[in-house]
Motif scaffolding. Structure first.
Motif, PDB file in Angstrom:
ATOM      1  N   SER B 106      19.189  50.977 -25.036  1.00  0.00           N
ATOM      2  CA  SER B 106      18.809  49.589 -24.739  1.00  0.00           C
ATOM      3  C   SER B 106      19.917  48.867 -23.989  1.00  0.00           C
ATOM      4  O   SER B 106      19.668  48.205 -22.984  1.00  0.00           O
ATOM      5  CB  SER B 106      18.499  48.821 -26.019  1.00  0.00           C
ATOM      6  N   LYS B 109      20.228  49.916 -20.510  1.00  0.00           N
ATOM      7  CA  LYS B 109      19.129  49.439 -19.664  1.00  0.00           C
ATOM      8  C   LYS B 109      19.181  47.927 -19.470  1.00  0.00           C
ATOM      9  O   LYS B 109      18.255  47.342 -18.918  1.00  0.00           O
ATOM     10  CB  LYS B 109      17.778  49.809 -20.300  1.00  0.00           C
ATOM     11  N   ALA B 111      18.972  45.722 -21.803  1.00  0.00           N
ATOM     12  CA  ALA B 111      18.029  45.122 -22.765  1.00  0.00           C
ATOM     13  C   ALA B 111      18.712  45.043 -24.118  1.00  0.00           C
ATOM     14  O   ALA B 111      18.226  45.573 -25.117  1.00  0.00           O
ATOM     15  CB  ALA B 111      16.747  45.959 -22.835  1.00  0.00           C
ATOM     16  N   TYR B 114      17.323  44.508 -27.712  1.00  0.00           N
ATOM     17  CA  TYR B 114      16.673  45.546 -28.510  1.00  0.00           C
ATOM     18  C   TYR B 114      17.677  46.546 -29.101  1.00  0.00           C
ATOM     19  O   TYR B 114      17.285  47.547 -29.687  1.00  0.00           O
ATOM     20  CB  TYR B 114      15.612  46.284 -27.679  1.00  0.00           C
ATOM     21  N   GLU B 116      20.025  48.127 -31.683  1.00  0.00           N
ATOM     22  CA  GLU B 116      19.965  48.099 -33.154  1.00  0.00           C
ATOM     23  C   GLU B 116      21.142  47.360 -33.770  1.00  0.00           C
ATOM     24  O   GLU B 116      21.076  46.918 -34.905  1.00  0.00           O
ATOM     25  CB  GLU B 116      19.956  49.539 -33.693  1.00  0.00           C
ATOM     26  N   TYR B 175       9.586  41.633 -15.729  1.00  0.00           N
ATOM     27  CA  TYR B 175       9.516  43.037 -16.158  1.00  0.00           C
ATOM     28  C   TYR B 175       8.123  43.624 -15.987  1.00  0.00           C
ATOM     29  O   TYR B 175       7.957  44.766 -15.586  1.00  0.00           O
ATOM     30  CB  TYR B 175       9.965  43.190 -17.620  1.00  0.00           C
ATOM     31  N   ALA B 297       1.045  43.343 -24.176  1.00  0.00           N
ATOM     32  CA  ALA B 297       2.437  43.742 -24.378  1.00  0.00           C
ATOM     33  C   ALA B 297       3.161  42.636 -25.132  1.00  0.00           C
ATOM     34  O   ALA B 297       2.648  41.530 -25.293  1.00  0.00           O
ATOM     35  CB  ALA B 297       3.117  44.003 -23.041  1.00  0.00           C
ATOM     36  N   GLY B 298       4.358  42.939 -25.605  1.00  0.00           N
ATOM     37  CA  GLY B 298       5.165  41.939 -26.291  1.00  0.00           C
ATOM     38  C   GLY B 298       6.538  41.894 -25.670  1.00  0.00           C
ATOM     39  O   GLY B 298       6.973  42.860 -25.035  1.00  0.00           O
ATOM     40  N   SER B 299       7.226  40.802 -25.856  1.00  0.00           N
ATOM     41  CA  SER B 299       8.574  40.699 -25.304  1.00  0.00           C
ATOM     42  C   SER B 299       9.372  39.678 -26.094  1.00  0.00           C
ATOM     43  O   SER B 299       8.809  38.707 -26.616  1.00  0.00           O
ATOM     44  CB  SER B 299       8.503  40.289 -23.827  1.00  0.00           C
ATOM     45  N   THR B 300      10.670  39.918 -26.210  1.00  0.00           N
ATOM     46  CA  THR B 300      11.569  39.005 -26.922  1.00  0.00           C
ATOM     47  C   THR B 300      12.755  38.669 -26.038  1.00  0.00           C
ATOM     48  O   THR B 300      13.403  39.588 -25.510  1.00  0.00           O
ATOM     49  CB  THR B 300      12.163  39.683 -28.175  1.00  0.00           C
TER      50      THR B 300
END
Lengths: 355, 355
Positions: B106, B109, B111, B114, B116, B175, B297-300
């Motif tokens: 993540s 990339k 991101a 995301y 952990e 995205y 889709a979902g996104s945060t």
């Protein structure tokens, strides 16, 4: 359009007469071969789960008598004078559609299955106002644009299910980019659709994991279909170990089931595509897709060009369905077995020899 | 790491002490400026709906005392010797993250949200074991990699909400390719997130339709935000007329709601992205996405690089949030109003002048 009645084709087939779904011999007629029509002798027809749903009126839209079958293949016997794509002697097939408006956004995008005026191969009404009859019959007459070429290297019987089961998984695997060599693909369900998804996944060079409720399917998944891994979805320990290991999942299961455990298997940016049609709504926990930017998509069959691309791909890679060939007399028993998912992995009716 | 205790910063802020969520003045300390740290005086901090959820322990993971705030901006007063991206006097901000592992898929990339091991700006524990405190405070110390540059052309108060509300919609619009000029975008909900989605959609050259339960919001949607169309989601007639008219939908609503009416608005191949976080599962009728090959889709929030790209984009296009600036004394009243969505469209605390 003025074809003389005597040029119509008298066709033998099998039909369901009512919602018991019991099939029996039935005689009907198809139109005379029109200028853009291809007429072919049907040699084989696959039995799709949709056939089972529709003969038993489970979708509440059935019209009887119904001649099902939308995975039909055979050899061209006649073509109309304006036909350019096919000739007599060709190995051809027809899938789920026999017509569309050819003029809308969907048709132009090669996604005729989403055209508002798509005509289905059976249980529908054609442009001439007549009911459409499917491939559980001796002969087909179809507009050339909806007839597919089957590579001659492929055995026709095992190629038949590609026309629905095959394209239903091939189309979304390609469209959603779930076809990259080296990536990992989960296949949920190991029936007609699922087994083809495993085969395509392997042909794309992917690492394929079969996800099933039945531990007993592991051996066949690995030995017959060459799956790399196998997960029992009800085994919490296995599922927990597999969290965030898959790039993509194709879900072929039509029974109601939980999406969340499947979504948890996806890596960040992972995609899950639904191709099975559970009749009841699924629960979607928004956080299951918010965290990890995951995608849930749906897809139905595929367009004509996509279907031809798939058949050509299968010709190159020697891909066919794994089938159990049956005579017409067995068809009602086959339907009962199909209702219990008791087939590896598609029944194909030996039409020409047993009608 | 051996910083002398006297180099720690004593910081004034406001904190919630318990799950009543009532905020009051609070003194705490932040670490001394480390080699890679940027220290800045906080001038403004936006109030995000997440702040409201967390001060009231609605997500069941609140630790008190809690200094919320993850949309804050200010001017750099000090930097560590290894800092290269920022300098004293720069206009900077911090959003929802102050750290991540920098080493996983993540993070690689871009991101980080995301990752952990991502550290949220408040209500968490930092690498040094200390609780993290957010922007409802006078001063911030943060690793340079999580500090964003605010274009000097943008007024700092109205830029603050970009750091959470802005990026939460900008990231998925980019995205998922929901940013094409000439295409149509539906924005569900007209709060902090929704109003920014309308502004970005218009800046991308899209045709923007606001979808809301409140007919009273139409005037502001068209006049303040320049939306092209407005749909009242409870008006069946309007919704029916709008079927299959939208390429994309961004759904910012956090209350539980029906997905199916929204999905029906999408054209074939349409995409809907969820950025609101309803706490209860949503119902997903599989056929609502199977027919038309639609995507949910979902996104945060968004990654650091994405956030900087967004801020640069806002600088070029002169995009800021529409805000109501308040003094600290008003903050508890603002929280009550926010709970009723009574704000156009983001409260911003005038930190430096009213602490």
């Amino acid at each position: 359009m003025g074809e003389a009645h005597y040029l119509e084709h008298e066709v033998h087939g099998w039909a369901a007469r009512d919602s018991s779904g019991v099939l029996s011999p039935f005689k009907f007629s198809r139109r005379a071969t029109g200028p853009r029509d291809v007429t072919f002798q049907i040699l084989y027809c696959g039995i799709c789960h949709s056939d089972l749903h529709q003969i038993r009126n489970e979708w509440q839209t059935s019209k009887y008598p119904m001649v099902p079958g939308h995975e039909l293949v055979g050899i061209v016997t006649e073509v109309g004078p304006e036909v350019r794509q096919h000739k007599v002697g060709d190995h051809v097939g027809v899938g789920c559609m026999v017509g569309s408006c050819q003029n809308c956004d969907s048709c132009e995008k090669g996604a005729e299955q989403y055209c508002e005026h798509v005509t289905y191969t059976y249980n529908d009404v054609d442009q001439d106002g007549k009911p459409t009859y499917g491939g559980y019959s001796a002969l087909m007459v179809c507009d050339e644009r909806f007839v597919l070429q089957i590579p001659k290297s492929l055995p026709l019987d095992a190629a038949a299910p590609l026309l629905c089961a095959g394209i239903t998984v091939y189309s979304p695997l390609r469209y959603f980019g779930m076809d990259e060599a080296g990536k990992s693909l989960g296949v949920v369900g190991l029936g007609g659709l699922g087994h083809m998804a495993v085969k395509f996944g392997k042909a794309f060079g992917m690492n394929v994991t079969v996800i099933s409720t039945s531990p007993s399917k592991e051996e066949e998944a690995r030995l017959i279909l060459n799956a790399d891994n196998f997960l029992v979805s009800k085994n919490d320990q296995q599922m927990k170990k597999a969290v965030k290991t898959l790039d993509y999942i194709i879900d072929t299961v039509s029974a109601k089931h939980e999406l969340e455990p499947l979504l948890s298997l996806l890596k960040v940016n992972g995609k899950l595509v639904l191709v099975g049609g559970p009749e009841e709504p699924l629960q979607l926990n928004p956080f299951a897709i918010l965290f990890g930017r995951k995608t849930v998509a749906g897809s139905t069959i595929g367009g004509i060009k996509e279907t031809q691309d798939m058949l050509d791909f299968c010709g190159v890679h020697n891909l066919i369905s794994t089938i159990e060939t049956i005579p017409f007399e067995y068809v009602n028993k086959a339907m009962d077995r199909l209702a219990k998912s008791d087939v590896k992995y598609r029944f194909v009716i030996d039409v020409a020899n047993t009608l």
